[in-house]
Write an enzyme that holds these catalytic residues in place. Sequence first.
Site, PDB file in Angstrom:
ATOM      1  CG  HIS A   1      -8.094  -2.704   0.605  1.00 19.11           C
ATOM      2  ND1 HIS A   1      -7.363  -3.074  -0.505  1.00 19.11           N
ATOM      3  CD2 HIS A   1      -8.165  -3.830   1.362  1.00 19.11           C
ATOM      4  CE1 HIS A   1      -7.018  -4.350  -0.410  1.00 19.11           C
ATOM      5  NE2 HIS A   1      -7.490  -4.826   0.726  1.00 19.11           N
TER       6      HIS A   1
ATOM      7  CG  HIS B   1     -10.122  -8.126   3.540  1.00 23.93           C
ATOM      8  ND1 HIS B   1     -10.111  -8.884   2.397  1.00 23.93           N
ATOM      9  CD2 HIS B   1      -9.036  -7.312   3.462  1.00 23.93           C
ATOM     10  CE1 HIS B   1      -9.053  -8.551   1.664  1.00 23.93           C
ATOM     11  NE2 HIS B   1      -8.387  -7.601   2.281  1.00 23.93           N
TER      12      HIS B   1
ATOM     13  CG  ASN C   1     -10.178 -11.696   0.106  1.00 26.35           C
ATOM     14  OD1 ASN C   1     -11.033 -10.933   0.552  1.00 26.35           O
ATOM     15  ND2 ASN C   1      -9.036 -11.904   0.728  1.00 26.35           N
TER      16      ASN C   1
ATOM     17  CE  LYS D   1      -6.866  -6.472  -4.462  1.00 28.24           C
ATOM     18  NZ  LYS D   1      -7.018  -6.534  -3.021  1.00 28.24           N
TER      19      LYS D   1
ATOM     20  CG  HIS E   1      -2.229  -8.344  -3.321  1.00 31.21           C
ATOM     21  ND1 HIS E   1      -2.637  -8.382  -2.013  1.00 31.21           N
ATOM     22  CD2 HIS E   1      -0.927  -8.727  -3.320  1.00 31.21           C
ATOM     23  CE1 HIS E   1      -1.618  -8.779  -1.249  1.00 31.21           C
ATOM     24  NE2 HIS E   1      -0.577  -9.003  -2.020  1.00 31.21           N
TER      25      HIS E   1
ATOM     26  CG  HIS F   1      -2.667  -3.627   0.413  1.00 31.72           C
ATOM     27  ND1 HIS F   1      -1.825  -4.084  -0.564  1.00 31.72           N
ATOM     28  CD2 HIS F   1      -3.708  -4.503   0.444  1.00 31.72           C
ATOM     29  CE1 HIS F   1      -2.332  -5.175  -1.101  1.00 31.72           C
ATOM     30  NE2 HIS F   1      -3.484  -5.450  -0.506  1.00 31.72           N
TER      31      HIS F   1
ATOM     32  CG  ASP G   1      -5.494  -5.060   3.641  1.00 30.83           C
ATOM     33  OD1 ASP G   1      -6.449  -5.773   3.290  1.00 30.83           O
ATOM     34  OD2 ASP G   1      -4.308  -5.445   3.599  1.00 30.83           O
TER      35      ASP G   1
ATOM     36  CG  HIS H   1      -7.059 -13.816   9.308  1.00 35.52           C
ATOM     37  ND1 HIS H   1      -7.233 -14.797   8.368  1.00 35.52           N
ATOM     38  CD2 HIS H   1      -6.612 -12.724   8.646  1.00 35.52           C
ATOM     39  CE1 HIS H   1      -6.894 -14.328   7.170  1.00 35.52           C
ATOM     40  NE2 HIS H   1      -6.522 -13.067   7.304  1.00 35.52           N
TER      41      HIS H   1
END
Length: 346
Positions: A13, A15, A41, A99, A136, A174, A247, A251
């Site tokens: 998992h 990003h 996403n 997902k 999620h 998660h 996960d 950012h």
Amino acid sequence: MQKITLPRPDDWHLHLRDGAIMAAVLPHTAQRFGRAIVMPNLRPPVTTTRQATAYRERILAARPKGSRFRPLMTLYLTENTTPREITLAKQSGHVQAVKLYPAGATTHSEAGVRDITKVHAVLEAMAEQEIPLLVHGEVTDPQIDIFDREKVFIDQILSPLLERLPRLRVVFEHITTREAADFVRESSNDIAATITVHHLLLNRNAMLAGGIQPHHYCLPVPKRETHRHALIAAATSGSPRFFLGTDSAPHTRHTKESGCGCAGIYTAHAAIELYAELFEQAGALDRLAEFASGFGADFYRLPRNTDTITLIKESWNVPQHYPLGIAGALVPLRAGKPVSWRIANA
Ligand code: NCD
Ligand code: ZN
């Protein structure tokens, strides 16, 4: 000096984002992991096999020279996804899963599912074609306390879904609660869960006590200490239903340190090292290899990696930040602080 060698782990998992951010973070993952399940996403979300294929090409092109890292792609489920898209995904050979983001649950989830009954036909097609659904697992009802949203999701959405579609293969992503760990362990369905290293290391005090800690804020939010203990017990239990998924969610610093800070913790820079630290503290270092490098591949019905990585027990300090090219910089987990394991053959 203590040393351990593991089959190369995979991150189930992750990003990666896109563009400058992806280029900046991908080397951290590619250094450690053989493969990663890449979350869809983006903005706009990756909803079609065609988009997933193009995204995969961009990831492959951004790999450091000589890297053999392989991205495993996912589709973002919307109320407009068609069963035909599931067939295309299956045929592509590189889309591994779909997902489910309940709309509004987390970062970039606006295009997600509002009413699960609207995606029934697609889920049926996934059950038939044996494409796992990654969830999620949080309800978004504003009436439900944010610390209860995972537990309520199990009762209101996940249990009924598995009853309706007993053949659907599911990864509860998660997980953060004792209830989720118990549910996965005891389920008679073909389900599994990923566990992040930050939910193994941090409880909600780490996010809220002594001043708000935006870099410890993620979704689902860290819970109280008893839940963290249940997650450690699950991860170190040797059950093939629990495996590694970081996960890791980059950012920029300014979007986290803000009046309305984004959810997501960045751990890719030290992921396997931090898991090693935690497993060692739990007296379960001998269980790390299956959790990190075995059970996930088995669940996804992919071969296990045949190369290895070696970890050395030697402390190093995490930088205060990592540059993200034109996007700015990010603050990683443990910024400015020591991690007790390092990779030997990066
Ligand atoms: C993730 C992100 O930033 O994309 N954030 C997070 O807090 N985990 C989204 C997600 O997995 O919920
Ligand atoms: Zn995520």
